[in-house]
Design a protein around this motif. Sequence first.
Motif, PDB file in Angstrom:
ATOM      1  N   PRO A 166      -0.233  -9.986   6.454  1.00  0.00           N
ATOM      2  CA  PRO A 166      -0.623  -9.708   5.061  1.00  0.00           C
ATOM      3  C   PRO A 166       0.090  -8.443   4.564  1.00  0.00           C
ATOM      4  CG  PRO A 166      -2.558  -9.918   6.486  1.00  0.00           C
ATOM      5  CD  PRO A 166      -1.375  -9.874   7.382  1.00  0.00           C
ATOM      6  N   GLN A 175      -1.217 -13.156   1.524  1.00  0.00           N
ATOM      7  CA  GLN A 175      -1.443 -13.670   2.886  1.00  0.00           C
ATOM      8  C   GLN A 175      -0.786 -15.049   2.995  1.00  0.00           C
ATOM      9  OE1 GLN A 175      -5.815 -12.834   2.229  1.00  0.00           O
ATOM     10  NE2 GLN A 175      -5.733 -12.716   4.463  1.00  0.00           N
ATOM     11  N   CYS A 213      -3.131  -5.452   7.631  1.00  0.00           N
ATOM     12  CA  CYS A 213      -2.378  -5.525   6.370  1.00  0.00           C
ATOM     13  C   CYS A 213      -1.297  -4.440   6.328  1.00  0.00           C
ATOM     14  CB  CYS A 213      -3.345  -5.336   5.204  1.00  0.00           C
ATOM     15  SG  CYS A 213      -2.605  -5.696   3.619  1.00  0.00           S
ATOM     16  N   ALA A 244       5.033 -11.169   2.854  1.00  0.00           N
ATOM     17  CA  ALA A 244       4.035 -11.807   3.727  1.00  0.00           C
ATOM     18  C   ALA A 244       4.622 -13.056   4.377  1.00  0.00           C
ATOM     19  CB  ALA A 244       2.785 -12.150   2.913  1.00  0.00           C
ATOM     20  N   ILE A 265      -2.315  -8.334  -2.844  1.00  0.00           N
ATOM     21  CA  ILE A 265      -2.311  -8.490  -1.384  1.00  0.00           C
ATOM     22  C   ILE A 265      -1.998  -9.955  -1.118  1.00  0.00           C
ATOM     23  CG2 ILE A 265      -3.570  -8.267   0.782  1.00  0.00           C
ATOM     24  CD1 ILE A 265      -5.568  -6.471  -0.647  1.00  0.00           C
ATOM     25  N   ARG A 310       0.225  -5.644   1.253  1.00  0.00           N
ATOM     26  CA  ARG A 310      -0.319  -5.133  -0.009  1.00  0.00           C
ATOM     27  C   ARG A 310       0.775  -4.346  -0.731  1.00  0.00           C
ATOM     28  NH1 ARG A 310      -5.674  -2.926   0.547  1.00  0.00           N
ATOM     29  NH2 ARG A 310      -4.793  -2.171   2.512  1.00  0.00           N
TER      30      ARG A 310
END
Lengths: 166, 731, 326
Positions: free
Chosen positions: B265, B198, B52, B259, B196, B267
């Motif tokens: 990913p 994805q 991430c 993303a 977050i 955050r």
Amino acid sequence: MAITINGQEHALPDDPRVTLLDLLRGDAGLTGTKKGCDHGQCGACTVLVNGMRINSCLALAVTHDGDEVTTIEGLGSPTEPGVMQSAFLAHDGFQCGYCTPGQICSATAMLEEIKAGWPSDATEDLEGAPEITGEEIRERMSGNLCRCGAYTNIVAAIREAAGEDA
Amino acid sequence: MSVHLKQDSVDDRNVLDKTGQGVIGEPIERPEGLLKVTGTAPYAAEFKIPDCLEGVLVTAPILRGKVKSIDRDAVLSMPGVVAVLSDERMTGRAAQGMANAAPFQPAQDVEYWGQPVALVVAESFEEARDAAKHLPIEYETEEGPIDPAAVETSPAQDPTRQGDLAQAMNEAAHSVDVTITTEGHASAAMEPHAAIAQWDGSSLSVHASLQMLKFNRTELADSLGLDESKVRLLSPYVGGGFGSKLGISQEAVAASIAAMELGRPVRVVMSRQQVFQTIMRRTETQQRIRLAADADGKLTGFGHEARISNLPNEDFPEPVIQSSQFLYAGENRLLTLDMARIHRMTAGSVRAPGEAVGVQTVEQAMDMLAEKIGIDPIELRLKNLPDQHPVKGMPYSSRKLAECLQQGAEAFGWEKRPRKPRHTREGEWWIGTGVASAARIHAVVEAKARVSLQPDGTGMVESDMTDIGTGTYSILSQIAGEMLGLEPKDVLVRLGDTDFPPGSGSGGSMGASSTGSAVFLACEDLREQLARKLNVEPASMVLKDGFARWDGGQKALTELLDGDEITATGHFEPGDSTEDNLVSSFGAFFAEVAVNHWTGESRVRRMTGAFGFGRVLNRRTARSQCLGGMTWCIGNALTESLLFDPVDGHLANCDLAEYHVPVHRDVPDLQVLMLEERDGAASPIQAKGVGELGLCGGAGAIANAIYDACGARVFEYPMTPDRVLAALERV
Amino acid sequence: MRPFDYQRAERLEHASQLAADSETLPLAGGTNLIDLMKLQVETPQTLVDIGRLSMGEIAEEGEGLRIGALATNTATAAHPRVRADYPVLARAILAGATQQLRNKATTGGNLCQRTRCYYFTNIDQPCNKREPGSGCGAIDGVARLHGILGTSPQCIATYPGDMAVAMAALDATVEITGESGERSVPVRDFHRLPGDTPEKDNVLEPGEIITAVTLPAPVSGKHIYRKVRERSSYAFALCSVAAIVDMAEGRITRADLAFGGLAHKPWHDPRIAELLVDSEPSLALFDKAADLLLEGAQGYGENDFKIPLTRRTLTAVLCDATGVEA
């Protein structure tokens, strides 16, 4: 260089900028300690370092090598909650739950501080032994903000955990 | 199975009183409580996702203008930096509650100081944060008004005019004409806004801290130009909202874009300063209250004229006069709401928009009127409760206001005496008491929930509804448990995932009644399914402790299900029942306040709130909601104010050290009375909202107590020491 | 935070050597420095961690008390001698911050605590203290927290702490070590007024490190620390008064006062003691003391209230100390 977190040894970060809070929430995988303000203004990141409560957001992890850190995960688990955790549950001493680990860590240390005889702004007799009164609890817990407004229930929970009549 | 109800008529069947389990209203502990007290409930930023990246928003330090150029290369060479995004899909503001469409785009058109305009993405948080501070951006700057008092206003809604208020004031035996101001408030939820994101190449999944996922999904999809079927939002735990997470916010959109662009990913967590400066402020208000009364204290005129502000193209008007429409009598009425357009950060919903600042001012004026007439302030209120809506004529669906005033007074120990200030002194402190009414309009919205009975006899509730600390997990397990004859612990409640049926979301105190009704409807259907299996009338069947009982027999649910799962989706929609009736929650506040005669410091010593909000679904979590609201009253009355710079309009006190939410020591033990009632117009479960009621008017009780203590009428909230001293000088 | 080089000092001399570099800052408790580094208000290239040097001792020194620079605020406030003989100091410390912060914050660090001015902590705003020559955003801006005494056209920031205010009333001494040796500076002279160089909060020179604060022998009298704040806890002072006042035969024999929240430093005006000592306490006398204190006081709009508030707070403290009825 290493740090002990809830009895387990962890390596310290290479980047000295990493705070104890970010180490806990990141590499150590202990997200029970919360980041609310990152500037020592809310208390959500409160942990115990060598038994003393501090704001972990204002502590660089590298400065804590050799120290023993206790986080909310070290005070109990869902299967074996600690006394303070159970008291918070019983008194609904939380709502959204985000300030809660900090409140519980703080309250745990606070009772020890009162036992040790440390005075507070609410202590009338500076030289006497402080007592566990509502006003003492409220003053000593004022470093832990709760925006949901669960303060009344938090104080009741702490009183119960301290063995007082809630 | 899906069962739909558009509630056009009052439902006074009170089904939940006739079922057998006996868990509705019980103060059960929160099912998610153990996770919260042990720090194991995961919040948005806490999901462990490999690989991430970390993003930090870059904000514009200008009042207004446009981004001309960004020197990306200056930071792309910094250690760990992966990307600098300044995509036109980025949003500079959060969406308003239930906007259901993208907020204002592009983010690069700056309308207020601190607006996010870019995102820096790096391998670590420290790298991203440092790079974000060093991103050179050139702006084309513009001027714009920032002082709400210095601009012309325009009506934010049609005024309410009835009779002639000016004439009523002239002819009144007693009257009050007062102007009171309130300053901006921040929600200041303890969990900062976080996401977050994805992206798997075709669909997007976002862990976020949001209150109303059904709307947020549409808002995010619209922001990104994606089909909303490609967007999933997850918010099982939300660290407080109070309006600040009603709409999709900038970090979630930015994380999603990053993303999608980077294929990893990402955050993004807002800093506390960014939350303060870029999410939502409650507008400051200026309110003129006029009350005209006859010699007996009967209101003949009622005026409430309020001034608010927002950005030029934001719709949201803080509905300051909302409950003034119906709280008190007075045939001559004038209610207006006027908007000033200024370039301060977005004004939007902060807990109890409207009533949170609009009731306390009326309650101060009522206190002044009672003093002029020479009657007890409770009596004045009781004299002026209308029989029906004073303008529209519709009936009140239920109203426990009189009972709250009376029973609250008794619990508090209200002394019915001639009210003359400075009656009690303890050392340096004057002690006084004050009372105020509480009112908060009730609303419900469309909601769906799926309920199933599992082959093992346990229940499951699924909805994208959120629990932002309000107790949703608890009450939905109780509604389903009550209807299906199960202990709440045997009902698994799964929330905060847009893969589940769309609930109401949490906001406007609507969640419990709306999503709770969807759960109720689904359970009614499940009861019918079970009755059919038994060949009995549903009404003649009692479900209790995992057994179905009917005249002549009983059977365990597991046996009845015989290895199958049965499922129903409840679909609730508001209808005429909330249009044909005036539906509102009511209550009363009592406060004892100490005012320091030297310094003007005011401290609340004790406070009682009595509230009627329909059926109480869980006495523990409902009480906690009331406690929370009353705690907010203390901040509202004494400490909270957003301070804006007069030169560039930026929010100066943008952190928790200088924006003073109440601390433990500001809040004494608070007493809560909950007066049970059944309101069948409010919802099929006879419940109304309670999440905000505790904040609606209580600051007025504190203000009235300050007057009773020291004799100073303060007309500016918050009543900080300097303002109390200035008012004392005028005495 | 900007990247920085982290070094742990093993000896004081080493620390002071390193800190002589203008891009190096010493780190003790960190409760203020880390906060400001996150905001990039402070951007040191090197941090010298002095936290493990043995400077945390609180020990008798003659009849007085020597508080090591690394003694935490908690340790100082809880120390039996401080509670018994210097209660004004214990009270002041306990009136500041929170237990979590006091557990970390040190004596030296607290003396060096920087202002809470909103413009100082926001790097996107002008501030002569943070960036000399950039202007002062507060003078025409949000000045609620700001100074009324000793301000300059360049800076109206206040020193935010409580501990140092009590130390100023007690006439404590700051012990300093540097490359050029050791020196002592009275707390009353340790902080500066902003003048034309508001970037300098205090008299420390590069490489100098505080080693201790020495309290003189205790004196008789009533100790009071009174802090007026918006919240009942965890808020900076709108104004504060530290006072040690003694009486004999109906006259004031001692009146050591210092004030917080009003200026760039803990404010001490020797004329107040001169006026009060040997006089019979009365409201009229206290009013004269306030006149002296507030002579030349200037408000900046939003903080105008501090002038009457300070007058009232001073009067309250003197009434409390002398028993005069309001």
